[in-house]
Write an enzyme that holds these catalytic residues in place. Structure first.
Site, PDB file in Angstrom:
ATOM      1  N   ALA A  69       2.142  -9.531   0.152  1.00 10.06           N
ATOM      2  CA  ALA A  69       2.063 -10.955  -0.155  1.00 10.06           C
ATOM      3  C   ALA A  69       0.602 -11.277  -0.432  1.00 10.06           C
ATOM      4  O   ALA A  69      -0.305 -10.545  -0.009  1.00 10.06           O
ATOM      5  CB  ALA A  69       2.593 -11.761   1.019  1.00 10.06           C
ATOM      6  N   GLY A 115       4.473  -7.023   2.023  1.00  7.83           N
ATOM      7  CA  GLY A 115       5.579  -7.584   1.238  1.00  7.83           C
ATOM      8  C   GLY A 115       6.032  -6.667   0.110  1.00  7.83           C
ATOM      9  O   GLY A 115       7.182  -6.753  -0.333  1.00  7.83           O
ATOM     10  N   GLU A 138       0.398  -5.466   8.182  1.00  3.86           N
ATOM     11  CA  GLU A 138       0.199  -6.883   8.520  1.00  3.86           C
ATOM     12  C   GLU A 138      -0.534  -7.118   9.834  1.00  3.86           C
ATOM     13  O   GLU A 138      -1.308  -8.073   9.958  1.00  3.86           O
ATOM     14  CB  GLU A 138       1.559  -7.614   8.567  1.00  3.86           C
ATOM     15  CG  GLU A 138       2.143  -7.934   7.208  1.00  3.86           C
ATOM     16  CD  GLU A 138       3.066  -6.868   6.662  1.00  3.86           C
ATOM     17  OE1 GLU A 138       2.957  -5.713   7.112  1.00  3.86           O
ATOM     18  OE2 GLU A 138       3.891  -7.186   5.803  1.00  3.86           O
TER      19      GLU A 138
HETATM   20  C1  LIG Z   1       4.982 -11.529   4.730  1.00  7.08           C
HETATM   21  C2  LIG Z   1       4.160 -10.538   4.044  1.00  7.08           C
HETATM   22  C3  LIG Z   1       2.829 -10.379   4.397  1.00  7.08           C
HETATM   23  C4  LIG Z   1       1.969  -9.447   3.678  1.00  7.08           C
HETATM   24  O1  LIG Z   1       2.387  -8.735   2.790  1.00  7.08           O
HETATM   25  S1  LIG Z   1       0.334  -9.441   4.140  1.00  7.08           S
HETATM   26  C5  LIG Z   1      -0.457  -8.319   3.003  1.00  7.08           C
HETATM   27  C6  LIG Z   1      -0.213  -6.890   3.345  1.00  7.08           C
HETATM   28  N1  LIG Z   1      -0.977  -6.044   2.463  1.00  7.08           N
HETATM   29  C7  LIG Z   1      -2.216  -5.623   2.746  1.00  7.08           C
HETATM   30  O2  LIG Z   1      -2.767  -5.911   3.788  1.00  7.08           O
HETATM   31  C8  LIG Z   1      -2.910  -4.774   1.706  1.00  7.08           C
HETATM   32  C9  LIG Z   1      -4.106  -5.499   1.150  1.00  7.08           C
HETATM   33  N2  LIG Z   1      -4.821  -4.690   0.184  1.00  7.08           N
HETATM   34  C10 LIG Z   1      -5.597  -3.642   0.529  1.00  7.08           C
HETATM   35  O3  LIG Z   1      -5.706  -3.266   1.680  1.00  7.08           O
HETATM   36  C11 LIG Z   1      -6.355  -2.952  -0.562  1.00  7.08           C
HETATM   37  O4  LIG Z   1      -6.396  -3.810  -1.674  1.00  7.08           O
HETATM   38  C12 LIG Z   1      -5.744  -1.609  -0.998  1.00  7.08           C
HETATM   39  C13 LIG Z   1      -5.877  -0.587   0.147  1.00  7.08           C
HETATM   40  C14 LIG Z   1      -4.278  -1.756  -1.387  1.00  7.08           C
HETATM   41  C15 LIG Z   1      -6.525  -1.065  -2.242  1.00  7.08           C
HETATM   42  O5  LIG Z   1      -7.890  -1.056  -1.957  1.00  7.08           O
HETATM   43  P1  LIG Z   1      -8.937  -0.909  -3.166  1.00  7.08           P
HETATM   44  O6  LIG Z   1      -8.558   0.270  -3.983  1.00  7.08           O
HETATM   45  O7  LIG Z   1     -10.305  -0.873  -2.552  1.00  7.08           O
HETATM   46  O8  LIG Z   1      -8.740  -2.191  -4.065  1.00  7.08           O
HETATM   47  P2  LIG Z   1      -9.239  -3.682  -3.752  1.00  7.08           P
HETATM   48  O9  LIG Z   1     -10.576  -3.889  -4.350  1.00  7.08           O
HETATM   49  O10 LIG Z   1      -9.074  -3.988  -2.298  1.00  7.08           O
HETATM   50  O11 LIG Z   1      -8.099  -4.548  -4.539  1.00  7.08           O
HETATM   51  C16 LIG Z   1      -8.220  -4.889  -5.911  1.00  7.08           C
HETATM   52  C17 LIG Z   1      -8.061  -6.393  -6.018  1.00  7.08           C
HETATM   53  O12 LIG Z   1      -6.743  -6.712  -5.544  1.00  7.08           O
HETATM   54  C18 LIG Z   1      -6.854  -7.723  -4.553  1.00  7.08           C
HETATM   55  N3  LIG Z   1      -5.756  -7.563  -3.582  1.00  7.08           N
HETATM   56  C19 LIG Z   1      -5.252  -6.412  -3.101  1.00  7.08           C
HETATM   57  N4  LIG Z   1      -4.246  -6.648  -2.250  1.00  7.08           N
HETATM   58  C20 LIG Z   1      -4.106  -8.005  -2.205  1.00  7.08           C
HETATM   59  C21 LIG Z   1      -3.228  -8.864  -1.504  1.00  7.08           C
HETATM   60  N5  LIG Z   1      -2.245  -8.388  -0.687  1.00  7.08           N
HETATM   61  N6  LIG Z   1      -3.385 -10.208  -1.664  1.00  7.08           N
HETATM   62  C22 LIG Z   1      -4.308 -10.685  -2.483  1.00  7.08           C
HETATM   63  N7  LIG Z   1      -5.173  -9.909  -3.199  1.00  7.08           N
HETATM   64  C23 LIG Z   1      -5.057  -8.575  -3.054  1.00  7.08           C
HETATM   65  C24 LIG Z   1      -8.198  -7.481  -3.909  1.00  7.08           C
HETATM   66  O13 LIG Z   1      -8.643  -8.636  -3.225  1.00  7.08           O
HETATM   67  C25 LIG Z   1      -9.041  -7.144  -5.114  1.00  7.08           C
HETATM   68  O14 LIG Z   1      -9.360  -8.351  -5.760  1.00  7.08           O
HETATM   69  P3  LIG Z   1     -10.862  -8.577  -6.351  1.00  7.08           P
HETATM   70  O15 LIG Z   1     -11.042  -7.511  -7.382  1.00  7.08           O
HETATM   71  O16 LIG Z   1     -10.813  -9.961  -6.935  1.00  7.08           O
HETATM   72  O17 LIG Z   1     -11.790  -8.436  -5.213  1.00  7.08           O
END
Ligand SMILES: C/C=C/C(=O)SCCNC(=O)CCNC(=O)[C@H](O)C(C)(C)COP(=O)(O)OP(=O)(O)OC[C@H]1O[C@@H](n2cnc3c(N)ncnc32)[C@H](O)[C@@H]1OP(=O)(O)O
Length: 262
Positions: A69, A115, A138
């Site tokens: 999400a 999500g 999460e």
């Molecule tokens: C009810 C449900 C709840 C949920 O689902 S809570 C969310 C659960 N998911 C997570 O916690 C994962 C979040 N993302 C990450 O941990 C990392 O990403 C990754 C390990 C998947 C990849 O890391 P890397 O390769 O270093 O990429 P990057 O620079 O972090 O991501 C590229 C762009 O994507 C955005 N992004 C990634 N995941 C999310 C997300 N879940 N919500 C919003 N934005 C996201 C970042 O911020 C960034 O953006 P910019 O380039 O503008 O800095």
């Protein structure tokens, strides 16, 4: 091949009875914002109403399936009630995908986190590329899985294995996810692997596929005796179809069946 235009975050294409829904917000690793969620609800309606579609595949563009999400939107949630609604909305949309009448396959091409994994869990089957990473991270954000993960994951792989993933939040590599029963297949390319699986499924009777899905789904919430009665009822329905006549006669005549889905 048909395409449905008008989505901002999705591509939708149907070819050879397969619908392929591609989530397309790669700059945020396909994170599910509220608009994207609403488009997923719409595409579920489109699939339900399209008689051409007999299998639906969900995948992501770029290096993620869905990275969860949208954390920026979660950070803005103001109070307990709004947070509950946030969870209920995601549950409801993924519930619509889980309830699709055709077999569904998540083609996990990269990160399926939070999500994103919950979306994959709402599909009937999950295949992934070798480099995919799956997890429910999460708790690292101070929240819990809220789009069905705490319920669908233990039902799929068992409580102990599910709590390992939920408590650690770790990213599980595809090969391990396969051994956990979280994935059905791992291949070089997730979408190609999903299409290969879909082609095998498509050889079978469409009504039988829908009834088998319904029997498994309804039986999950019942005790064994009630569930067996559901199965017998649906077996009865299957035997009233033209597909059943065709399938059995084709077997006896030693030819391939030509199912019409009726
Ligand atoms: C009810 C449900 C709840 C949920 O689902 S809570 C969310 C659960 N998911 C997570 O916690 C994962 C979040 N993302 C990450 O941990 C990392 O990403 C990754 C390990 C998947 C990849 O890391 P890397 O390769 O270093 O990429 P990057 O620079 O972090 O991501 C590229 C762009 O994507 C955005 N992004 C990634 N995941 C999310 C997300 N879940 N919500 C919003 N934005 C996201 C970042 O911020 C960034 O953006 P910019 O380039 O503008 O800095």
């Amino acid at each position: 091949m048909t395409d449905t235009a008008g989505f901002e975050f999705l591509d939708y294409a149907v070819e050879d009875a397969m619908a392929v829904v591609t989530i397309r917000r790669p700059q945020a690793l396909n994170a599910l914002n509220q608009d994207l969620l609403m488009e997923l609800a719409t595409v579920a309606d489109v699939i339900t109403q399209d008689p051409e579609v007999r299998v639906a595949i969900f995948t992501g563009e770029g290096r993620a399936f869905v990275a969860g999400a949208d954390i920026a939107q979660i950070a803005e949630v103001q109070d307990v009630f709004a947070a509950r609604e946030f969870s209920l909305l995601g549950q409801s949309v993924l519930g619509e995908i889980a309830a699709l009448p055709v077999p569904t396959i998540a083609a996990i091409n990269g990160f399926a986190l939070g999500g994103g994994l919950e979306l994959a869990l709402a599909c009937d089957l999950r295949v992934a590329s070798k480099t995919a990473k799956l997890g429910l991270p999460e708790v690292g954000l101070g929240i819990i899985p809220g789009y069905g993960g705490t319920q669908r994951l233990p039902r799929l792989i068992g409580r102990g294995r599910a709590l390992d993933l939920i408590f650690t939040g770790r990213h599980v590599p595809a090969e391990e996810a396969l051994s956990l029963g979280l994935l059905n297949r791992v291949g070089e390319d997730a979408l190609e692997t999903a299409k290969e699986l879909a082609r095998v499924i498509l050889k079978n009777g469409p009504v039988a596929l829908a009834l088998a899905k319904e029997s498994v789904g309804r039986g999950e919430d019942l005790d064994l005796q009630e569930a067996l009665e559901v199965e017998a009822d649906l077996f009865g329905l299957a035997c009233a179809t033209q597909d059943m006549r065709e399938g059995t006669q084709a077997f006896l005549a030693k030819r391939s069946p030509q199912f019409r889905g009726e």
